[in-house]
Enzyme design. Sequence first.
Site, PDB file in Angstrom:
ATOM      1  N   THR A  82      35.990  78.817 -15.011  1.00 47.45           N
ATOM      2  CA  THR A  82      35.717  77.540 -14.231  1.00 47.45           C
ATOM      3  C   THR A  82      35.315  76.564 -15.949  1.00 47.45           C
ATOM      4  OG1 THR A  82      33.011  77.512 -15.049  1.00 47.45           O
ATOM      5  CG2 THR A  82      33.588  78.892 -17.030  1.00 47.45           C
ATOM      6  N   ASP A  83      34.421  74.912 -15.516  1.00 48.05           N
ATOM      7  CA  ASP A  83      34.536  74.130 -16.302  1.00 48.05           C
ATOM      8  C   ASP A  83      33.896  74.078 -16.998  1.00 48.05           C
ATOM      9  OD1 ASP A  83      32.222  73.766 -15.126  1.00 48.05           O
ATOM     10  OD2 ASP A  83      32.182  71.529 -14.231  1.00 48.05           O
ATOM     11  N   GLU A  84      33.288  75.189 -17.482  1.00 46.41           N
ATOM     12  CA  GLU A  84      31.846  75.249 -18.881  1.00 46.41           C
ATOM     13  C   GLU A  84      32.863  75.678 -19.707  1.00 46.41           C
ATOM     14  OE1 GLU A  84      27.992  77.308 -18.538  1.00 46.41           O
ATOM     15  OE2 GLU A  84      28.279  76.533 -16.278  1.00 46.41           O
TER      16      GLU A  84
ATOM     17  N   TYR B  57      28.336  83.290 -21.514  1.00 44.41           N
ATOM     18  CA  TYR B  57      28.833  82.998 -20.505  1.00 44.41           C
ATOM     19  C   TYR B  57      29.787  82.176 -20.883  1.00 44.41           C
ATOM     20  CZ  TYR B  57      30.345  81.088 -15.963  1.00 44.41           C
ATOM     21  OH  TYR B  57      31.284  80.779 -14.476  1.00 44.41           O
TER      22      TYR B  57
ATOM     23  N   LYS C  12      33.763  84.390 -20.342  1.00 42.97           N
ATOM     24  CA  LYS C  12      35.065  82.560 -19.429  1.00 42.97           C
ATOM     25  C   LYS C  12      36.160  82.249 -20.435  1.00 42.97           C
ATOM     26  CE  LYS C  12      35.050  82.774 -16.036  1.00 42.97           C
ATOM     27  NZ  LYS C  12      35.334  83.771 -14.604  1.00 42.97           N
TER      28      LYS C  12
HETATM   29  P1  NAD Z   1      28.463  86.380  -8.711  1.00 43.45           P
HETATM   30  O1  NAD Z   1      27.830  86.250  -9.792  1.00 43.45           O
HETATM   31  O2  NAD Z   1      27.605  85.391  -7.015  1.00 43.45           O
HETATM   32  O3  NAD Z   1      29.563  87.067  -7.918  1.00 43.45           O
HETATM   33  C1  NAD Z   1      29.979  87.709  -8.794  1.00 43.45           C
HETATM   34  C2  NAD Z   1      30.453  89.654  -8.334  1.00 43.45           C
HETATM   35  O4  NAD Z   1      31.633  90.056  -8.945  1.00 43.45           O
HETATM   36  C3  NAD Z   1      29.534  89.751  -7.258  1.00 43.45           C
HETATM   37  O5  NAD Z   1      30.436  90.828  -6.154  1.00 43.45           O
HETATM   38  C4  NAD Z   1      29.901  91.325  -7.879  1.00 43.45           C
HETATM   39  O6  NAD Z   1      29.094  92.798  -7.791  1.00 43.45           O
HETATM   40  C5  NAD Z   1      31.247  91.238  -8.812  1.00 43.45           C
HETATM   41  N1  NAD Z   1      31.094  92.039  -9.645  1.00 43.45           N
HETATM   42  C6  NAD Z   1      30.520  92.200 -11.332  1.00 43.45           C
HETATM   43  N2  NAD Z   1      31.300  92.659 -12.646  1.00 43.45           N
HETATM   44  C7  NAD Z   1      32.221  93.178 -11.137  1.00 43.45           C
HETATM   45  C8  NAD Z   1      32.528  94.154 -12.354  1.00 43.45           C
HETATM   46  N3  NAD Z   1      32.652  94.808 -13.231  1.00 43.45           N
HETATM   47  N4  NAD Z   1      33.523  94.633 -11.413  1.00 43.45           N
HETATM   48  C9  NAD Z   1      33.821  94.547 -10.124  1.00 43.45           C
HETATM   49  N5  NAD Z   1      33.311  93.676  -9.410  1.00 43.45           N
HETATM   50  C10 NAD Z   1      32.315  92.980 -10.231  1.00 43.45           C
HETATM   51  O7  NAD Z   1      29.543  84.973  -8.863  1.00 43.45           O
HETATM   52  P2  NAD Z   1      30.940  83.464  -7.858  1.00 43.45           P
HETATM   53  O8  NAD Z   1      29.562  82.414  -8.145  1.00 43.45           O
HETATM   54  O9  NAD Z   1      30.725  83.867  -7.071  1.00 43.45           O
HETATM   55  O10 NAD Z   1      31.607  83.337  -9.164  1.00 43.45           O
HETATM   56  C11 NAD Z   1      33.039  83.901  -8.852  1.00 43.45           C
HETATM   57  C12 NAD Z   1      33.770  83.645 -10.110  1.00 43.45           C
HETATM   58  O11 NAD Z   1      33.831  81.475 -10.201  1.00 43.45           O
HETATM   59  C13 NAD Z   1      33.444  84.067 -11.245  1.00 43.45           C
HETATM   60  O12 NAD Z   1      34.170  84.479 -12.292  1.00 43.45           O
HETATM   61  C14 NAD Z   1      32.703  82.652 -12.208  1.00 43.45           C
HETATM   62  O13 NAD Z   1      33.175  82.012 -13.077  1.00 43.45           O
HETATM   63  C15 NAD Z   1      33.620  81.518 -11.400  1.00 43.45           C
HETATM   64  N6  NAD Z   1      33.668  80.550 -11.137  1.00 43.45           N
HETATM   65  C16 NAD Z   1      32.156  80.003 -10.455  1.00 43.45           C
HETATM   66  C17 NAD Z   1      31.388  78.978 -10.065  1.00 43.45           C
HETATM   67  C18 NAD Z   1      29.827  78.932  -9.225  1.00 43.45           C
HETATM   68  O14 NAD Z   1      29.348  77.481  -9.964  1.00 43.45           O
HETATM   69  N7  NAD Z   1      29.738  79.754  -9.061  1.00 43.45           N
HETATM   70  C19 NAD Z   1      31.931  77.981 -11.020  1.00 43.45           C
HETATM   71  C20 NAD Z   1      33.281  78.213 -11.366  1.00 43.45           C
HETATM   72  C21 NAD Z   1      34.189  79.149 -11.418  1.00 43.45           C
HETATM   73  O1  DAU Z   2      30.232  73.891 -14.007  1.00 43.18           O
HETATM   74  C1  DAU Z   2      30.708  75.319 -13.447  1.00 43.18           C
HETATM   75  C2  DAU Z   2      29.520  76.483 -13.541  1.00 43.18           C
HETATM   76  O2  DAU Z   2      28.612  76.011 -12.754  1.00 43.18           O
HETATM   77  C3  DAU Z   2      29.332  78.545 -13.292  1.00 43.18           C
HETATM   78  O3  DAU Z   2      30.643  79.260 -13.891  1.00 43.18           O
HETATM   79  C4  DAU Z   2      28.589  79.248 -13.243  1.00 43.18           C
HETATM   80  O4  DAU Z   2      28.688  80.849 -13.095  1.00 43.18           O
HETATM   81  C5  DAU Z   2      27.471  78.510 -12.139  1.00 43.18           C
HETATM   82  O5  DAU Z   2      26.531  79.289 -12.611  1.00 43.18           O
HETATM   83  C6  DAU Z   2      27.533  77.497 -12.851  1.00 43.18           C
HETATM   84  O6  DAU Z   2      26.544  76.371 -14.356  1.00 43.18           O
HETATM   85  P1  DAU Z   2      25.268  76.027 -14.435  1.00 43.18           P
HETATM   86  O7  DAU Z   2      24.348  76.416 -15.438  1.00 43.18           O
HETATM   87  O8  DAU Z   2      25.721  74.880 -13.850  1.00 43.18           O
HETATM   88  O9  DAU Z   2      24.405  76.353 -13.142  1.00 43.18           O
HETATM   89  P2  DAU Z   2      22.305  76.476 -12.725  1.00 43.18           P
HETATM   90  O10 DAU Z   2      22.212  76.300 -11.563  1.00 43.18           O
HETATM   91  O11 DAU Z   2      22.422  77.167 -13.501  1.00 43.18           O
HETATM   92  O12 DAU Z   2      22.509  74.998 -13.625  1.00 43.18           O
HETATM   93  C7  DAU Z   2      22.805  73.897 -12.563  1.00 43.18           C
HETATM   94  C8  DAU Z   2      22.375  73.202 -13.952  1.00 43.18           C
HETATM   95  O13 DAU Z   2      19.875  73.248 -13.344  1.00 43.18           O
HETATM   96  C9  DAU Z   2      21.750  73.074 -15.266  1.00 43.18           C
HETATM   97  O14 DAU Z   2      22.290  71.839 -15.917  1.00 43.18           O
HETATM   98  C10 DAU Z   2      20.789  73.560 -15.125  1.00 43.18           C
HETATM   99  C11 DAU Z   2      19.661  73.468 -14.479  1.00 43.18           C
HETATM  100  N1  DAU Z   2      18.827  74.122 -14.068  1.00 43.18           N
HETATM  101  C12 DAU Z   2      18.789  75.551 -13.669  1.00 43.18           C
HETATM  102  C13 DAU Z   2      17.967  76.621 -13.110  1.00 43.18           C
HETATM  103  C14 DAU Z   2      18.257  77.684 -12.864  1.00 43.18           C
HETATM  104  C15 DAU Z   2      17.179  73.790 -13.871  1.00 43.18           C
HETATM  105  O15 DAU Z   2      17.179  72.899 -14.128  1.00 43.18           O
HETATM  106  N2  DAU Z   2      16.637  74.721 -13.287  1.00 43.18           N
HETATM  107  C16 DAU Z   2      16.760  75.866 -12.914  1.00 43.18           C
HETATM  108  O16 DAU Z   2      15.536  76.333 -12.490  1.00 43.18           O
END
Ligand code: NAD
Ligand code: DAU
Length: 357
Positions: free
Chosen positions: A133-135, A159, A163
């Site tokens: 992630t970019d975080e 989180y 990561k």
């Molecule tokens: P998600 O939470 O939707 O899915 C995570 C999956 O991993 C689930 O299916 C869960 O059951 C599985 N899991 C969790 N713990 C496990 C374990 N110990 N063993 C096996 N499986 C396990 O997550 P996502 O949003 O799909 O993100 C996927 C990946 O991409 C993560 O590594 C996250 O950090 C990264 N990522 C997410 C975003 C985003 O915006 N969602 C952006 C950049 C990177």
């Molecule tokens: O940048 C990549 C990341 O993006 C991933 O690594 C994470 O897995 C993914 O969850 C996401 O993180 P964020 O914290 O940016 O996403 P989230 O959807 O939780 O929140 C997006 C923005 O919206 C953030 O500034 C918080 C705000 N927010 C979120 C929720 C859930 C609100 O204002 N209200 C809300 O109820």
Amino acid sequence: MTILVTGGAGFIGANFVLDWMAEVGTLIVNLDKLTYAGNLRNLASLETDTRHVFTRGDIGDPEFVTALLREHTPRAIVHFAAESHVDRSIHGPEDFIDTNIVGTFRLLEAARGYWQSLPAKEQAAFRFLHVSTDEVYGSLGPEDPAFSETSGYAPNSPYSASKAASDHLVRAYFHTYGLPVITSNCSNNYGPFQFPEKLIPLMILHGMTGKPLPIYGDGLNVRDWLYVGDHCAALRRVLAKGRPGEVYNIGGRSEMTNLDLIGTLCALLDELHPQSPVTPHEKLITFVEDRPGHDRRYAIDAAKIEHELGWQPSETFASGLRRTVAWYLDNPQWITEVTSGQYRNWIDTNYGQRVTS
Ligand code: NAD
Ligand code: DAU
């Protein structure tokens, strides 16, 4: 030509599996623990497809993972499995340490043992793609340049710290053992199958049902949004052409404040779902107490992947958001199933004690 995908029942993992089947079509072994975020419904269209082998298990279980690798002899591991929600990491960081750090470490160890047992040609072709992630780069000021692959690490939530730790371990396995790893750091994804704890699906579901749209703090935090299908295409490109030991930043060059995003989303809901109990949807916007340690701004400089690997997103934010809203409106059964269990408890834990301003 088998690949092992971890976390393939989650949001991005499931989109990746479906996308891979459509674009590549070789066998995927899908290892997922099925936490609250894992949902096999996401893969229902593959139920009778023999190219998809689902296995429930934990990346932190070395015997299980080693046996799986020996049985299926994959040419690559694409590692999505993680605890992924920032707010959950604030309420309870331990699962994030267990899966994102210890789990990734154990997966790396199993991968290293397996990789070392391969013949030289297969060793050279093997890849461990770590989806991050970019975080990990922390928070930008309004005038700062976007994150590049050489930006320093400065994670601010449990989180992102977990990561960041996993990224360092992955890097170390390349430099110490020569394991052919690649790391991708992507910005915020959105699209079908996203669990409604994250901003966009939560707001869509609340908007459709006339519930408040809870905006943290002043709503001026900035995120850089990418449609999930474009992330999946980028990962396929990185797997095929990326260089071992390298990092690729992935992003949509689509920065906006949360408030602007919710304004756009409300207008789309007015158009696509005029039968909502409360319209215009904007009336539902409610400011709530901020997230502790809330990063102000993320932005990705995607020049490296664009120039080196020739990847470009195909969706604009407007087209991707429209597809996403339409998907949630067209899939009420998916929503009902997801919102019937754990999700409800989570809403109480996260929003029950937040002060409304
Ligand atoms: P998600 O939470 O939707 O899915 C995570 C999956 O991993 C689930 O299916 C869960 O059951 C599985 N899991 C969790 N713990 C496990 C374990 N110990 N063993 C096996 N499986 C396990 O997550 P996502 O949003 O799909 O993100 C996927 C990946 O991409 C993560 O590594 C996250 O950090 C990264 N990522 C997410 C975003 C985003 O915006 N969602 C952006 C950049 C990177
Ligand atoms: O940048 C990549 C990341 O993006 C991933 O690594 C994470 O897995 C993914 O969850 C996401 O993180 P964020 O914290 O940016 O996403 P989230 O959807 O939780 O929140 C997006 C923005 O919206 C953030 O500034 C918080 C705000 N927010 C979120 C929720 C859930 C609100 O204002 N209200 C809300 O109820």
